[in-house]
Scaffold this motif. Structure first.
Motif, short mmCIF file in Angstrom:
data_model
loop_
_atom_site.label_atom_id
_atom_site.label_comp_id
_atom_site.label_asym_id
_atom_site.label_seq_id
_atom_site.Cartn_x
_atom_site.Cartn_y
_atom_site.Cartn_z
N ILE A 21 44.72 27.30 -58.44
CA ILE A 21 43.11 27.51 -58.73
C ILE A 21 43.08 26.87 -59.91
N ALA A 65 38.16 31.78 -54.76
CA ALA A 65 37.63 31.09 -53.46
C ALA A 65 36.55 30.51 -53.15
N ASP A 66 36.05 31.96 -53.29
CA ASP A 66 34.07 31.43 -53.20
C ASP A 66 33.27 31.47 -54.20
N VAL A 70 35.77 26.82 -52.81
CA VAL A 70 36.67 26.40 -51.64
C VAL A 70 37.20 26.71 -51.05
N LEU A 72 40.33 29.36 -49.01
CA LEU A 72 40.83 29.66 -49.51
C LEU A 72 41.98 29.77 -48.94
N ASP A 74 42.96 26.39 -49.00
CA ASP A 74 43.43 25.75 -49.60
C ASP A 74 44.30 26.16 -51.28
N LEU A 75 44.23 26.75 -51.38
CA LEU A 75 44.53 27.55 -52.99
C LEU A 75 45.86 28.19 -51.85
#
Length: 77
Positions: A21, A65-66, A70, A72, A74-75
């Motif tokens: 993040i 994420a929004d 990116v 979610l 990926d996080l």
């Protein structure tokens, strides 16, 4: 009555998610304050999420994420 702390691997994964993040946020040149404003939480909570000390909700992860544009996945990979 306080609950038992989560297993060490959970804390490790929280820190990894927090690191992702932070990396996405800094890549977007956003401060913790700006990210917090964008998703409706306070800056201290963003800091705790990035440090991995806050057990955040899926809703907050989706909003983060929004806001960072990116996926979610990926996080939390």
């Amino acid at each position: 009555m306080p609950s038992d702390p989560p297993p060490a691997w959970v804390l490790t994964r929280r820190r990894q998610i927090g690191d992702r993040i932070r990396a996405a946020r800094t890549h977007r040149k956003l401060s913790q304050e700006r990210l917090a404003e964008a998703i409706g939480i306070d800056r201290k909570t963003v800091n705790r999420i990035e440090l991995g000390v806050h057990a955040t909700s899926v809703d907050h992860l989706l909003l983060i994420a929004d806001a960072l544009d990116v996926p979610l996945a990926d996080l939390v990979r």
